[in-house]
Scaffold this motif. Structure first.
Motif, PDB file in Angstrom:
ATOM      1  N   ALA A 124      33.052  54.086  71.330  1.00  0.00           N
ATOM      2  CA  ALA A 124      33.156  52.810  70.192  1.00  0.00           C
ATOM      3  C   ALA A 124      33.443  51.622  71.198  1.00  0.00           C
ATOM      4  O   ALA A 124      33.843  51.782  72.400  1.00  0.00           O
ATOM      5  CB  ALA A 124      34.444  53.236  68.985  1.00  0.00           C
TER       6      ALA A 124
ATOM      7  N   ASP B  85      32.682  47.085  67.093  1.00  0.00           N
ATOM      8  CA  ASP B  85      32.500  48.248  66.141  1.00  0.00           C
ATOM      9  C   ASP B  85      33.458  48.423  65.113  1.00  0.00           C
ATOM     10  O   ASP B  85      33.256  49.031  63.972  1.00  0.00           O
ATOM     11  CB  ASP B  85      32.355  49.481  66.691  1.00  0.00           C
ATOM     12  CG  ASP B  85      31.003  49.710  67.836  1.00  0.00           C
ATOM     13  OD1 ASP B  85      30.301  49.066  67.572  1.00  0.00           O
ATOM     14  OD2 ASP B  85      31.359  50.636  68.350  1.00  0.00           O
TER      15      ASP B  85
ATOM     16  N   ILE C 108      26.266  52.867  62.261  1.00  0.00           N
ATOM     17  CA  ILE C 108      27.347  53.611  62.269  1.00  0.00           C
ATOM     18  C   ILE C 108      27.648  54.287  61.146  1.00  0.00           C
ATOM     19  O   ILE C 108      27.799  53.887  59.865  1.00  0.00           O
ATOM     20  CB  ILE C 108      28.758  52.919  62.887  1.00  0.00           C
ATOM     21  CG1 ILE C 108      28.620  52.080  64.296  1.00  0.00           C
ATOM     22  CG2 ILE C 108      29.798  53.984  62.855  1.00  0.00           C
ATOM     23  CD1 ILE C 108      29.666  51.356  64.808  1.00  0.00           C
TER      24      ILE C 108
END
Length: 187
Positions: free
Chosen positions: A8, A12, A69
């Protein structure tokens, strides 16, 4: 569907924080010292973008398809958790949040899956399994022989999934006075 798993990044947070909140529920309130949903999300974002606590982007991996994501994994070493949790307590004290005791969630000789969550629209596609398999591979690469997680005692479906992946219940565990099974996979 071509899913990849990557480390990550601080940016994010917009996608990861709602998944963490979905997975840990009211624990997010305790970890942030906040009560309203917007403040919990705001403060978890602060923690995510820092580098010194269990919910840091440094301990987080994301399953992505293209740029989207679809799931997240928070994963770290049990020995490192002691200092990370001390950092969290200090942060809460500095912002005058209610003081808390953070329960140990893993033994020091284990890598630990803190959180796994898949976005609602991507559930049932094996992404959670991919994230756990990734944690197994990372644990092996890092030279550890144990990967652990805790599952609430009433979550029988989750427990069965973990058992199918080779995790076994090793002991009862308590987190915020709630009963859990501590499960370990030997690598």
């Amino acid at each position: 569907m071509s899913i990849t798993i990557r480390q990550a990044q601080p940016q994010d947070a917009y996608a990861v924080i709602p998944l963490i909140i979905d997975a840990i529920g009211d624990i997010a309130n305790r970890l942030t010292g906040e009560q309203t949903a917007s403040k919990v999300e705001q403060e978890l974002t602060v923690l995510f973008q820092r580098e010194d606590n269990r919910h840091s982007y440094l301990n987080t991996f994301v399953a992505v398809e293209g740029e989207q994501i679809l799931g997240t994994l928070v994963y770290y070493n049990g020995a490192q958790a002691i200092q990370m949790d001390a950092n969290l307590v200090k942060w809460l004290e500095e912002k005058n949040a209610p003081s808390i005791t953070i329960d140990q969630e893993a033994h020091e000789d284990e890598y630990y899956i803190d959180t796994v969550c898949v976005s609602p629209e991507a559930r049932g596609k094996g992404i959670g399994t991919l994230l756990i398999q990734f944690a197994i591979e990372q644990t092996q690469k890092r030279g550890f022989t144990k990967l652990s997680l805790n599952v609430e005692t009433q979550k029988e479906d989750a427990r069965r999934l973990y058992e199918r992946m080779g995790f076994v219940i090793t002991e009862p565990w308590s987190i915020i006075d709630e009963p859990f099974h501590h499960m370990v996979k030997q690598i």
